[in-house]
Design a protein around this motif. Sequence first.
Motif, PDB file in Angstrom:
ATOM      1  N   PRO A 691     -83.611 -33.289   2.204  1.00  0.00           N
ATOM      2  CA  PRO A 691     -83.249 -31.981   2.143  1.00  0.00           C
ATOM      3  C   PRO A 691     -83.300 -31.296   3.372  1.00  0.00           C
ATOM      4  CG  PRO A 691     -84.805 -32.449   0.254  1.00  0.00           C
ATOM      5  CD  PRO A 691     -84.947 -33.820   1.330  1.00  0.00           C
ATOM      6  N   ASN A 692     -82.157 -30.910   4.096  1.00  0.00           N
ATOM      7  CA  ASN A 692     -82.302 -29.856   5.310  1.00  0.00           C
ATOM      8  C   ASN A 692     -80.964 -29.257   5.131  1.00  0.00           C
ATOM      9  OD1 ASN A 692     -82.463 -29.058   7.782  1.00  0.00           O
ATOM     10  ND2 ASN A 692     -83.152 -31.135   8.988  1.00  0.00           N
ATOM     11  N   PRO A 693     -80.866 -28.205   4.422  1.00  0.00           N
ATOM     12  CA  PRO A 693     -79.632 -27.479   4.369  1.00  0.00           C
ATOM     13  C   PRO A 693     -79.128 -27.067   5.729  1.00  0.00           C
ATOM     14  CG  PRO A 693     -81.348 -26.570   3.006  1.00  0.00           C
ATOM     15  CD  PRO A 693     -82.099 -27.690   3.632  1.00  0.00           C
ATOM     16  N   LYS A 694     -79.879 -26.411   6.730  1.00  0.00           N
ATOM     17  CA  LYS A 694     -79.362 -26.183   8.003  1.00  0.00           C
ATOM     18  C   LYS A 694     -78.761 -27.192   8.638  1.00  0.00           C
ATOM     19  CE  LYS A 694     -81.241 -23.577  11.807  1.00  0.00           C
ATOM     20  NZ  LYS A 694     -82.553 -23.755  12.546  1.00  0.00           N
ATOM     21  N   GLU A 695     -79.577 -28.230   8.811  1.00  0.00           N
ATOM     22  CA  GLU A 695     -78.662 -29.428   9.541  1.00  0.00           C
ATOM     23  C   GLU A 695     -77.501 -29.942   8.684  1.00  0.00           C
ATOM     24  OE1 GLU A 695     -81.005 -32.866  11.818  1.00  0.00           O
ATOM     25  OE2 GLU A 695     -80.034 -34.061   9.907  1.00  0.00           O
ATOM     26  N   ILE A 696     -77.355 -29.962   7.374  1.00  0.00           N
ATOM     27  CA  ILE A 696     -76.424 -30.619   6.620  1.00  0.00           C
ATOM     28  C   ILE A 696     -75.063 -29.703   7.060  1.00  0.00           C
ATOM     29  CG2 ILE A 696     -75.477 -31.056   4.376  1.00  0.00           C
ATOM     30  CD1 ILE A 696     -78.467 -31.466   3.316  1.00  0.00           C
ATOM     31  N   GLN A 697     -75.428 -28.218   7.114  1.00  0.00           N
ATOM     32  CA  GLN A 697     -74.473 -27.352   7.100  1.00  0.00           C
ATOM     33  C   GLN A 697     -73.811 -27.614   8.606  1.00  0.00           C
ATOM     34  OE1 GLN A 697     -73.179 -24.716   5.109  1.00  0.00           O
ATOM     35  NE2 GLN A 697     -74.694 -24.868   3.473  1.00  0.00           N
ATOM     36  N   ALA A 698     -74.609 -27.742   9.493  1.00  0.00           N
ATOM     37  CA  ALA A 698     -74.268 -28.076  10.864  1.00  0.00           C
ATOM     38  C   ALA A 698     -73.301 -29.174  11.061  1.00  0.00           C
ATOM     39  CB  ALA A 698     -75.351 -28.002  11.604  1.00  0.00           C
ATOM     40  N   MET A 699     -73.893 -30.201  10.338  1.00  0.00           N
ATOM     41  CA  MET A 699     -73.093 -31.543  10.553  1.00  0.00           C
ATOM     42  C   MET A 699     -71.785 -31.379   9.943  1.00  0.00           C
ATOM     43  SD  MET A 699     -75.803 -34.471   9.778  1.00  0.00           S
ATOM     44  CE  MET A 699     -77.144 -35.035  11.038  1.00  0.00           C
ATOM     45  N   LEU A 700     -71.675 -30.728   8.646  1.00  0.00           N
ATOM     46  CA  LEU A 700     -70.422 -30.543   7.846  1.00  0.00           C
ATOM     47  C   LEU A 700     -69.452 -29.706   8.805  1.00  0.00           C
ATOM     48  CD1 LEU A 700     -71.329 -30.063   4.321  1.00  0.00           C
ATOM     49  CD2 LEU A 700     -70.518 -32.174   5.353  1.00  0.00           C
ATOM     50  N   ASP A 701     -70.004 -28.702   9.483  1.00  0.00           N
ATOM     51  CA  ASP A 701     -69.214 -27.757  10.291  1.00  0.00           C
ATOM     52  C   ASP A 701     -68.767 -28.621  11.399  1.00  0.00           C
ATOM     53  OD1 ASP A 701     -69.573 -25.640   8.804  1.00  0.00           O
ATOM     54  OD2 ASP A 701     -71.065 -24.894   9.969  1.00  0.00           O
ATOM     55  N   PHE A 702     -69.415 -29.683  12.009  1.00  0.00           N
ATOM     56  CA  PHE A 702     -68.775 -30.452  12.973  1.00  0.00           C
ATOM     57  C   PHE A 702     -67.648 -31.307  12.603  1.00  0.00           C
ATOM     58  CE2 PHE A 702     -68.940 -34.629  15.169  1.00  0.00           C
ATOM     59  CZ  PHE A 702     -69.024 -34.197  16.582  1.00  0.00           C
ATOM     60  N   LEU A 703     -67.191 -31.427  11.339  1.00  0.00           N
ATOM     61  CA  LEU A 703     -66.281 -32.196  10.642  1.00  0.00           C
ATOM     62  C   LEU A 703     -66.161 -33.500  11.312  1.00  0.00           C
ATOM     63  CD1 LEU A 703     -63.157 -29.403  10.958  1.00  0.00           C
ATOM     64  CD2 LEU A 703     -64.627 -30.410   8.787  1.00  0.00           C
ATOM     65  N   CYS A 711     -77.418 -37.603  -0.258  1.00  0.00           N
ATOM     66  CA  CYS A 711     -78.039 -37.793  -1.366  1.00  0.00           C
ATOM     67  C   CYS A 711     -78.847 -36.501  -1.725  1.00  0.00           C
ATOM     68  CB  CYS A 711     -79.177 -38.815  -1.376  1.00  0.00           C
ATOM     69  SG  CYS A 711     -78.400 -40.288  -1.385  1.00  0.00           S
ATOM     70  N   CYS A 712     -79.010 -35.653  -0.824  1.00  0.00           N
ATOM     71  CA  CYS A 712     -79.955 -34.342  -0.983  1.00  0.00           C
ATOM     72  C   CYS A 712     -79.132 -33.198  -0.387  1.00  0.00           C
ATOM     73  CB  CYS A 712     -81.243 -34.264  -0.098  1.00  0.00           C
ATOM     74  SG  CYS A 712     -82.024 -35.973  -0.271  1.00  0.00           S
ATOM     75  N   PHE A 713     -77.895 -33.123  -1.323  1.00  0.00           N
ATOM     76  CA  PHE A 713     -77.103 -31.689  -1.016  1.00  0.00           C
ATOM     77  C   PHE A 713     -77.291 -30.722  -2.006  1.00  0.00           C
ATOM     78  CE2 PHE A 713     -72.994 -32.903   1.796  1.00  0.00           C
ATOM     79  CZ  PHE A 713     -73.697 -33.738   2.572  1.00  0.00           C
ATOM     80  N   GLY A 714     -77.063 -29.684  -1.793  1.00  0.00           N
ATOM     81  CA  GLY A 714     -77.329 -28.431  -2.755  1.00  0.00           C
ATOM     82  C   GLY A 714     -76.194 -28.182  -3.032  1.00  0.00           C
ATOM     83  N   GLU A 715     -75.915 -27.094  -4.044  1.00  0.00           N
ATOM     84  CA  GLU A 715     -74.464 -26.669  -4.443  1.00  0.00           C
ATOM     85  C   GLU A 715     -73.588 -26.178  -3.227  1.00  0.00           C
ATOM     86  OE1 GLU A 715     -74.177 -23.812  -7.658  1.00  0.00           O
ATOM     87  OE2 GLU A 715     -75.241 -25.198  -8.679  1.00  0.00           O
ATOM     88  N   GLU A 716     -74.163 -25.403  -2.204  1.00  0.00           N
ATOM     89  CA  GLU A 716     -73.549 -24.880  -1.073  1.00  0.00           C
ATOM     90  C   GLU A 716     -72.996 -25.990  -0.325  1.00  0.00           C
ATOM     91  OE1 GLU A 716     -71.980 -22.329  -0.509  1.00  0.00           O
ATOM     92  OE2 GLU A 716     -71.584 -22.644   1.539  1.00  0.00           O
ATOM     93  N   GLU A 717     -73.742 -27.126  -0.286  1.00  0.00           N
ATOM     94  CA  GLU A 717     -73.258 -28.239   0.738  1.00  0.00           C
ATOM     95  C   GLU A 717     -72.113 -28.998   0.028  1.00  0.00           C
ATOM     96  OE1 GLU A 717     -77.361 -28.304   0.435  1.00  0.00           O
ATOM     97  OE2 GLU A 717     -76.928 -26.515   1.719  1.00  0.00           O
ATOM     98  N   TRP A 718     -72.365 -29.037  -1.196  1.00  0.00           N
ATOM     99  CA  TRP A 718     -71.446 -29.867  -2.042  1.00  0.00           C
ATOM    100  C   TRP A 718     -69.912 -29.221  -1.832  1.00  0.00           C
ATOM    101  CZ3 TRP A 718     -71.738 -34.546  -2.527  1.00  0.00           C
ATOM    102  CH2 TRP A 718     -72.800 -35.149  -2.975  1.00  0.00           C
TER     103      TRP A 718
END
Length: 818
Positions: A691-703, A711-718
């Motif tokens: 669980p590392n929301p900040k990094e997950i968001q940054a990675m998704l923004d990278f497209l 595995c450790c996504f929160g609602e916002e990340e999904w």
Amino acid sequence: MELVDFVALWIAALFLCLWWRYWSVTGGGRKNLPPGPPGWPLVVRAHLHHADGPTNPNRGDQFGADPRGPGPERPALLVPARRFPDPSRVQCGKVCHQLGRVRATLAGPAPELRDGADQSGPDPAVRMDSEVGHGEPHLTRLLNEATEMGHVEVMRNCRLTICSVLICLCFGAKISEDRIKIIESVLKEVMLMTTPKLPDFLPVLLPLFGWKMKEAKELRRRQMECLVPLLRDRRAFVKSGGDPKTSSSEMVSPVGAAYIDSLFELKPPGRGELGEEELVTLCSETINAGTDTSATTVEWALLHLVTNQDMQEKLYEEIVACVGKNGTATEEDVEKMPFLGAVVKETFRRHPPSKFVLSHAATKETELGGYTVPADANVEFYTAWVTEDPSMWKDPGEFRPERFLTGDGVHVDVTGTREVKMAPFGVGRRICPAMTLGTLHVNLLLARMVHAFKWVPIPGAPPDPTEAFAFTVVMKNPLKAIILPRQRRRVEDYSLMEKQRETWIGGFPCQRLNYMPTSMVPSETPLYLVEFRYAESLLEIWVVEDFAAENVVYLELRTTPKRNDSIGMSKRSYMEAVVEGLRAVNTVEVDLGSPDLSMESPLNSSSISSLCDGTARKKICVRLLLSLDRRETTASAMETVKLALEMRHLGVAGIDLSGNPIVGEWATFLPALQFAREQGLFITLHCGEVPNPKEIQAMLDFLPGRIGHACCFGEEEWRKLKSYKIPVEICLTSNIRTETISSIDLHHFVDLYNAQHPMVLCTDDVGVFSTSLSGEYVLEGAKCFILHGTRLNLYFSDDVVKQELRQIFDSAARELDL
Ligand code: HEM
């Protein structure tokens, strides 16, 4: 100085020279000695015994006989040389019968005693328990070394293995590898200590070498220290009639079966039993005599097998024909392998471990080749020359095992009883007493090593055949090679490797290591798989053959280019080794997407049934993803990306970010990943393993092109993931086994599937998670096939490959009525 003094001095010097010269050739004026080498005695003698001397192929031409030998008190002769008269060849064997032999050993027993002891020396027919040395322990050690270093060093490993077998042969005990290592290194030092030193040639210098004597005594102390406990253990075991409780070592040979058992009983005439000093010396000599000779032979044989892959394949096929792919070659098996025998004999011929036999000494005046060998003369037999002689062997410099099957080697007598055409074990009465055993060790080791692994050269560091003298004639730069395990099942058996992996896994909080998103149809039907796989080391390359066997037609292989300065490995040489390894796969056709191959169909367009029933040669399209390890710096990540760009024509398709998810910052890798994408490389990121929301968001923004795990996504990340439509690589078995997700029903696969989100189904490492591709897909059934048949655009390959994959999927769907 007066002129008269000067002339007198000059004449005296001239006389001295002439006297030296006369002495050097005739050995002090005795009649009819073999001609000696030209030159000044001290210089010639030093040169003759120089460390490289024995490896010099011209030595036989340069020196006829050297009547000066190691020490002026004992003249020595060097026989035979090429200009030595012919009869000496056949007489060589006879003369050996007449000559006793003297060896310099540290505090060794008297020669008469040695003679007696040697007669009862190791029984050539001794059968060794493979568990002691040649078998799994040896192969496991090789595998571990390869896992750690990326390659193995042959000589060091073989020395250790043979040493352990010989320790067992001498003392009947199985001891720990750490203890074997200590004994092996002490005995090696003992052996090197006995090689000729300056005072051997100039005893006048002896007082200056007092420190050497001290060193020798200290070494002797260590030698006693490591072998006496074994000796005492064995004595107690023998005295108790074989009671295992009496000894602290594990005794694996019954009473009477160990070499030392016969020495315990030995009572040389006129004196009592042998003391511990003598017993240790005799056992040490046996271990030393067998270790380097056998290990050197295996090293030279493997040099030729590594550099000649066809020869290696021929040998491998013979072994498989005899014991099958999964069997284990035994002593009886190797006797049924003529090509193996020919390879070993040719190695003995082309690379005799010792080009000289041990120093022999004439006990009485003897005739040799028309010359007189005086009593007391040391005689050095240069035996290698016979195998270098073009009048005896066709193209003697070539390594051609076939000559022992159909050529000039067919009827050669290795013992030299009928004729001396090769003499790797010496000839006559003092021939190596363990000739059969030594040959058996070499055959067995070679058979098992080639059976278990494919041996390939390290790219950029081809083996160097230069010789060097280290008691035996070894490779100056020890042979290093990459080993590719031949059989999956064998590899899985190596519990140690599994243990290492478990330790590795244990280091990860989320246990997500590597994964293989795959698409395939359900089992029990012909399988057409599309596969992505992370390869943690070169050893994983063998998976290519396994996947092809399961009808995988497209494979993405991930590997982290590693750098190891201590062994001169750069990221580039690592990658070259990976490509070399892939090219070495020859049971299936591997397409790495090189430009010339793209002209034809990259995948196998043969009919589905011919592919599945094995009648068509399989072809697998392999693309490489270079992984950035989260421990790396920005510069190091950039180096990997640049390497990927340079190796595009060799099948490199993209970049992967992976490694311990709690290590490293996203910002560290961003510049390298951005650059990679700008240059057109595909990108996949291990994302949301912890669980590392900040990094997950940054990675998704990278497209990225795909993400792994999630595995450790929160609602916002999904929500973000779905709106960006970033494809997900999913690995069911590993997620469940590592308890990242508690059950399949709760896995996000279900949600993503229902949302028709782009994804590919994965398996994790099949060895670690005891899963298989088929097993993985059985979990989800036929829908996966349909799902992934429509997701071919997710693969990191070019359009030509995708088009081919499409055809194969469509054709399979039609045949399977899906
Ligand atoms: C590839 C394997 C081997 C090779 C090429 C080899 C070669 C030789 C040679 C050339 C000699 C000298 C013969 C002479 O002086 O005329 C020798 C002696 C000897 N070897 Fe080996 N050997 C091998 C394996 C072994 C093994 C495995 C053992 C022990 C188990 C062993 C024990 C001995 C001993 C004790 C001697 C001294 C014999 C004596 O003093 O008369 N050798 N060997």
